[in-house]
Design an enzyme around this catalytic site. Sequence first.
Site, PDB file in Angstrom:
ATOM      1  N   ARG A   1       4.607  -8.256  -0.463  1.00 56.52           N
ATOM      2  CA  ARG A   1       4.127  -7.241  -1.397  1.00 56.52           C
ATOM      3  C   ARG A   1       5.131  -6.080  -1.313  1.00 56.52           C
ATOM      4  NH1 ARG A   1      -1.955  -6.191   0.324  1.00 56.52           N
ATOM      5  NH2 ARG A   1      -1.036  -6.426   2.399  1.00 56.52           N
TER       6      ARG A   1
ATOM      7  N   HIS B   1      -3.058  -1.106  -5.156  1.00 57.63           N
ATOM      8  CA  HIS B   1      -3.033  -0.102  -4.084  1.00 57.63           C
ATOM      9  C   HIS B   1      -1.955   0.949  -4.367  1.00 57.63           C
ATOM     10  CE1 HIS B   1      -4.673   0.816   0.005  1.00 57.63           C
ATOM     11  NE2 HIS B   1      -3.856   1.826  -0.273  1.00 57.63           N
TER      12      HIS B   1
ATOM     13  N   GLU C   1     -11.263  -0.404  -3.542  1.00 59.07           N
ATOM     14  CA  GLU C   1     -10.536   0.177  -2.420  1.00 59.07           C
ATOM     15  C   GLU C   1      -9.291   0.890  -2.931  1.00 59.07           C
ATOM     16  OE1 GLU C   1      -9.492  -3.215  -0.007  1.00 59.07           O
ATOM     17  OE2 GLU C   1      -7.732  -3.700  -1.230  1.00 59.07           O
TER      18      GLU C   1
ATOM     19  N   ASP D   1       0.829  -1.213   0.000  1.00 56.83           N
ATOM     20  CA  ASP D   1       0.000   0.000   0.000  1.00 56.83           C
ATOM     21  C   ASP D   1       0.865   1.265   0.000  1.00 56.83           C
ATOM     22  OD1 ASP D   1      -1.992  -1.967   0.462  1.00 56.83           O
ATOM     23  OD2 ASP D   1      -1.780  -1.694   2.623  1.00 56.83           O
TER      24      ASP D   1
ATOM     25  N   ASN E   1     -17.910  -6.303  -0.225  1.00 57.35           N
ATOM     26  CA  ASN E   1     -17.019  -5.924   0.871  1.00 57.35           C
ATOM     27  C   ASN E   1     -16.799  -4.432   1.002  1.00 57.35           C
ATOM     28  OD1 ASN E   1     -16.033  -8.770  -0.292  1.00 57.35           O
ATOM     29  ND2 ASN E   1     -15.770  -8.718   1.921  1.00 57.35           N
TER      30      ASN E   1
END
Length: 323
Positions: free
Chosen positions: A298, A264, A200, A20, A163
């Site tokens: 990640r 992200h 998101e 992120d 979600n």
Amino acid sequence: MIHENKQINIQNPLIEQRADPWIYKHTDGYYYFTASVPEYDRIELRRSLTIQGLAEAPAVTVWRKHESGCMSANIWAPELHAVDGKWYIYFAAAHTSDTRDGLFDHRMFVLENAAENPLEGNWMEKGQVKTKWESFSLDATTFEHRGVRYYVWAQKDPNIPGNSNLYISRMENPWTLSGEQLCLSIPEYDWEKIGFSVNEGAAVLKRNGRIFMTYSASSTGEHYCMGMLTADENSDLLDPSSWSKSPVPVFATSEVNRQYGPGHNSFTVSEDGSLDLLVYHARSYKEIEGDPLYDPNRHTRVQAISWNEDGTPNFGVPRPDTR
């Protein structure tokens, strides 16, 4: 036709085990970096005069999770913003250290710092950003357009299956929403609903008379990818009809380059200001044992953005590892 990119001398991955990622170039000439850490227990900042320098810059822990209560677990996706002469960090946190119960119990929170350098000074908790529901919410970002500050975030509407959806609102101040809270996007295409139905991680890029809002979709493994909404800069950004949605992902897994689940993202610019840069995370392997959220690999990556003849961004494919 696509305008060819210049090459950028940035190694990929830039920073390992940082998901992120958020890179912001401030008016002081420094790049500031923050991201989710694998332990999900703190917020770190680092800064450098170059993007590549962020890889070796010391990470300063500016805030740690509480021992209990509403900011005690799963600290996710911090973003650093400079607003009206102060620094703000937006992040999501859960209410419990029991991840089985707390995983989808996140709310959004804000920290404030008046120091010139956000790695110094005192970070004050401004509390939860209240929305019209008390439900799972995360991944807040903020941007200014024509004198109005907007807040964009992901949240679960109790009345909509799935979600999380994307919402937008004006801001009264950097920690308070004002006026209507409007839904911009819900997961509707198959590529947005693999594993989880997710929109998101929004990020905003203003160029060529338009406002581009990227976001991420699906679960956090190989199917994670980026979508995009587009609005004319003269339109009413609080009118959902002002935004058009790409029916296909704009950035996705590259089997050839061994880059899986890119997403992200955030945006920044090159040192000389000539290139727009895409900042994102991805893994270099597909097979994951257990929940992908708890696989730490990640990594933060950066690459230049191409621009199509019609003025829209072309993100291409995730470039291969260079180290």
